[in-house]
Design an enzyme around this catalytic site. Sequence first.
Site, short mmCIF file in Angstrom:
data_model
loop_
_atom_site.label_atom_id
_atom_site.label_comp_id
_atom_site.label_asym_id
_atom_site.label_seq_id
_atom_site.Cartn_x
_atom_site.Cartn_y
_atom_site.Cartn_z
N ARG A 36 0.97 -1.32 -0.18
CA ARG A 36 0.27 -0.38 -0.10
C ARG A 36 1.36 1.00 -0.29
O ARG A 36 1.99 0.54 -0.05
CB ARG A 36 -0.79 0.27 1.01
CG ARG A 36 -1.39 -1.16 1.92
CD ARG A 36 -2.22 -0.22 3.23
NE ARG A 36 -1.14 -0.22 4.91
CZ ARG A 36 -1.82 0.82 4.75
NH1 ARG A 36 -2.94 1.74 3.97
NH2 ARG A 36 -1.11 1.51 5.84
N ARG A 54 -2.89 10.54 1.14
CA ARG A 54 -3.90 11.41 2.16
C ARG A 54 -4.66 12.78 1.94
O ARG A 54 -3.73 13.05 1.20
CB ARG A 54 -3.29 11.99 3.77
CG ARG A 54 -2.44 11.20 4.62
CD ARG A 54 -1.76 11.38 5.15
NE ARG A 54 -1.15 10.62 6.50
CZ ARG A 54 -0.51 10.75 7.28
NH1 ARG A 54 -0.18 11.97 8.20
NH2 ARG A 54 -0.14 9.83 8.17
N ARG A 58 20.10 -6.41 6.90
CA ARG A 58 19.94 -4.73 6.01
C ARG A 58 20.42 -4.22 7.04
O ARG A 58 20.29 -3.67 7.87
CB ARG A 58 18.92 -4.40 5.02
CG ARG A 58 18.55 -5.21 4.10
CD ARG A 58 17.19 -4.39 3.20
NE ARG A 58 17.05 -2.87 3.97
CZ ARG A 58 15.90 -2.11 4.38
NH1 ARG A 58 14.80 -2.56 5.13
NH2 ARG A 58 15.90 -0.67 4.68
N ARG A 109 19.11 10.02 2.57
CA ARG A 109 18.45 10.92 3.22
C ARG A 109 19.45 11.84 3.87
O ARG A 109 20.51 11.35 4.40
CB ARG A 109 17.33 10.41 3.87
CG ARG A 109 17.43 9.57 5.88
CD ARG A 109 16.83 8.85 6.00
NE ARG A 109 16.44 8.53 7.66
CZ ARG A 109 15.53 8.15 8.22
NH1 ARG A 109 14.94 8.20 8.52
NH2 ARG A 109 16.01 7.70 9.37
N GLU A 142 22.70 9.38 5.20
CA GLU A 142 22.31 7.67 4.93
C GLU A 142 22.67 6.97 4.20
O GLU A 142 22.47 7.81 3.28
CB GLU A 142 21.01 7.61 5.85
CG GLU A 142 21.03 7.92 7.28
CD GLU A 142 19.75 7.70 7.58
OE1 GLU A 142 19.28 7.91 9.03
OE2 GLU A 142 19.35 6.62 7.01
N TYR A 159 11.92 -7.29 13.30
CA TYR A 159 11.82 -5.68 13.38
C TYR A 159 11.15 -5.46 14.18
O TYR A 159 9.91 -5.67 14.32
CB TYR A 159 11.76 -5.61 11.80
CG TYR A 159 11.95 -3.55 12.07
CD1 TYR A 159 12.53 -2.70 12.28
CD2 TYR A 159 11.16 -2.94 12.34
CE1 TYR A 159 13.61 -1.47 12.86
CE2 TYR A 159 11.15 -1.63 13.06
CZ TYR A 159 11.96 -1.05 12.93
OH TYR A 159 12.23 -0.36 13.19
N ASP A 184 9.49 -1.97 16.09
CA ASP A 184 9.76 -0.17 16.66
C ASP A 184 10.04 -0.68 18.80
O ASP A 184 9.86 -1.55 18.89
CB ASP A 184 9.10 -0.35 16.74
CG ASP A 184 8.59 0.95 14.87
OD1 ASP A 184 9.83 1.30 14.90
OD2 ASP A 184 7.21 1.34 14.29
#
Length: 370
Positions: free
Chosen positions: A169, A173, A246, A277, A303, A351, A353
């Site tokens: 997806r 917005r 990664r 970035r 990065e 992973y 958060d």
Amino acid sequence: MYDYLVVGSGLYGAIFAHEAKAHGKSVLVIDKRPNIAGNIYTENIEGINVHKYGAHIFHTNNKKVWNYITQFAEFNRFTNSPVANYKGELYSLPFNMYTFNKMWGVVTPEEAAAKIEEQRKEITGEPKNLEEQAISLVGRDIYEKLIKGYTEKQWGRDCKDLPAFIIKRLPVRLTFDNNYFNALYQGIPIGGYTKMIANLLDGIEVRLNTDYLENKAALDALADKVVYTGPIDAYFDYKLGTLEYRSVRFENELLDKPSFQGNAAVNYTDRETPWTRIIEHKWFEFGKDENGNDLPKTIISREYSSEWKPGDEPYYPVNDAKNGALYAEYKKLAEAEPKVIFGGRLGEYKYYDMDQVIAAVLDRCEAELA
Ligand SMILES: Cc1cc2nc3c(=O)[nH]c(=O)nc-3n(C[C@H](O)[C@H](O)[C@H](O)COP(=O)(O)OP(=O)(O)OC[C@H]3O[C@@H](n4cnc5c(N)ncnc54)[C@H](O)[C@@H]3O)c2cc1C
């Protein structure tokens, strides 16, 4: 003799240690690094809390987690609103009305939706690769300027050669909302994450520069049980093979000026710029020091996506069938170690958060320490 030896002073280890102590247990925490806090380590340089292992923004919808962690730090009102830089054109992220206005000059949500709909029609039938998938979701213009180059740098491959399923997806917005996370609670601990971990570890013995696996027998002899938050494959001496990660490479630079980009995160979405970035750390705390004074200098981190090889810092677990199957085998070995709890992003090869780590360790504490 300690009740628990906690290997790793990251978020998982620090919370486990805190809770164990609160339950009257004796705890020793060790870490192989010269500092506490694991990957959320922040170092204060020139008054700026630099996120040394990558930018960390706390966000959660979990009220229990929020109420827990805010006992150890006051959080500021930082809201993640990244900016995309495509060859000098700046766009708001995530894709929203500001983005669409800049891209096409559209003003109303209806106009934006119509433009996206018109461009999506280019793809008929099942998307064959990531490029077709992205265009079928948001149209060619957004794909070309904001998705293509960034994704290709991240994966080191053309979008035409990447499978469609990578992007399921792409949130669009039709409102003027630049807040990246859909989270009820969000912010950065005032004074940095390291201070928050130090508060969790208050009154607990911590030995740094101590590698568990190099002194395993001697360290095991110090405690009844071990909480291990290092890589699970390393614990078993990689005997079934190496789990892959990664990686990201950071290049930090101190600049003698008050602002470089005016925002914490700017994504470079063209293919030619080698970095993905740039993070400008001072904006996580609004460019002020702890006394509210403007900081005269700034620190930026470029990065770069990089291939991971054994021995490199493990960052993101690779979520594919091969690594999943290998982890499942290691997990069986882990379950056969009754005196060791494997936890956290490396111990569970997952992973997580930060809020998920907190939820997981609090569950584990409830089961273990009750
Ligand atoms: C680049 C990046 C950006 C991220 N950004 C976000 C974000 O914005 N928001 C968010 O919520 N989450 C983010 N995360 C996730 C977050 O970093 C993790 O949820 C959290 O750090 C996990 O804590 P942990 O204690 O499980 O692991 P770690 O912090 O990795 O702690 C493990 C500790 O164990 C120590 N250790 C390992 N092996 C040994 C050994 N043999 N002997 C002694 N010590 C050992 C390590 O030195 C380390 O200190 C990000 C992750 C990455 C990689």
